[in-house]
Design an enzyme around this catalytic site. Structure first.
Site, mmCIF file in Angstrom:
data_model
loop_
_atom_site.group_PDB
_atom_site.id
_atom_site.type_symbol
_atom_site.label_atom_id
_atom_site.label_comp_id
_atom_site.label_asym_id
_atom_site.label_seq_id
_atom_site.Cartn_x
_atom_site.Cartn_y
_atom_site.Cartn_z
ATOM 1 N N GLU A 63 7.633 1.050 5.080
ATOM 2 C CA GLU A 63 7.074 0.014 5.925
ATOM 3 C C GLU A 63 7.311 -1.324 5.233
ATOM 4 O O GLU A 63 7.146 -1.424 4.007
ATOM 5 C CB GLU A 63 5.556 0.247 6.099
ATOM 6 C CG GLU A 63 4.866 -0.792 6.965
ATOM 7 C CD GLU A 63 3.353 -0.529 7.119
ATOM 8 O OE1 GLU A 63 2.793 0.258 6.332
ATOM 9 O OE2 GLU A 63 2.750 -1.131 8.034
ATOM 10 N N HIS A 117 0.833 -1.201 0.000
ATOM 11 C CA HIS A 117 0.000 0.000 0.000
ATOM 12 C C HIS A 117 0.866 1.249 0.000
ATOM 13 O O HIS A 117 2.045 1.195 0.328
ATOM 14 C CB HIS A 117 -0.979 0.039 1.181
ATOM 15 C CG HIS A 117 -0.335 -0.020 2.540
ATOM 16 N ND1 HIS A 117 -0.109 -1.188 3.211
ATOM 17 C CD2 HIS A 117 0.117 0.965 3.357
ATOM 18 C CE1 HIS A 117 0.460 -0.937 4.374
ATOM 19 N NE2 HIS A 117 0.610 0.375 4.490
ATOM 20 N N HIS A 166 4.058 7.107 3.780
ATOM 21 C CA HIS A 166 4.984 5.984 3.619
ATOM 22 C C HIS A 166 4.532 5.076 2.490
ATOM 23 O O HIS A 166 3.394 5.160 2.022
ATOM 24 C CB HIS A 166 5.159 5.204 4.931
ATOM 25 C CG HIS A 166 3.935 4.493 5.437
ATOM 26 N ND1 HIS A 166 3.073 5.050 6.350
ATOM 27 C CD2 HIS A 166 3.445 3.259 5.172
ATOM 28 C CE1 HIS A 166 2.103 4.175 6.627
ATOM 29 N NE2 HIS A 166 2.301 3.092 5.921
HETATM 30 CO CO CO Z 1 1.137 1.342 6.244
#
Ligand code: CO
Length: 134
Positions: free
Chosen positions: A130, A7, A79
């Site tokens: 991440e 994502h 992120h």
């Molecule tokens: Co995230």
């Protein structure tokens, strides 16, 4: 080592307004809001055919995205999450290469119920990364 983009996360000051933009203007399916007190955020996921967009709103007084929104009051890309097969092996490889893992270095359970880690943006082209084990 890294696989798919799981994502892209966008910090927003007003989650219902951001949901309306993605659902009503952009015509995308958007999940119900999910409070994640351990991460200091409330999230929704925009489901796209090839990836997801995570909309993050601060939750609680010490949210990690509060400072981000002070610098970017309209919101912004916060992120990018890449998938890895083995998060501990990934962490050890990156730490050995000199990259900084945020927090205490141990994975937390993320929004999808899977282990996640965050990597210092200064070590990754100015982008908070991440990693999510899938
Ligand atoms: Co995230």
């Amino acid at each position: 080592m890294i696989g798919k983009v799981n994502h892209i996360a966008i910090a927003v000051p007003d989650l219902p307004a951001a949901v309306a933009i993605y659902r009503d203007m952009l015509g995308a399916p958007v999940s119900q809001p999910q409070p994640l007190p351990d991460h200091g955020v409330t999230v929704v996921f925009v489901e796209l055919p090839n990836t997801k967009v995570e909309l993050l709103e601060p939750l609680g007084g010490s949210s990690p995205i509060a400072a981000f929104l002070e610098k970017a009051p309209a919101g912004g890309i916060h992120h990018i999450c890449y998938e890895v097969d083995d998060i501990l092996a990934a962490r050890d490889r990156l730490a050995a290469a000199g990259a900084r893992v945020l927090g205490d270095g141990n994975p937390k359970i993320g929004a999808h119920g899977r282990p996640v880690l965050f990597l210092h943006p200064k070590d990754f082209c100015g982008t908070l990364i991440e990693l999510e084990q899938v």
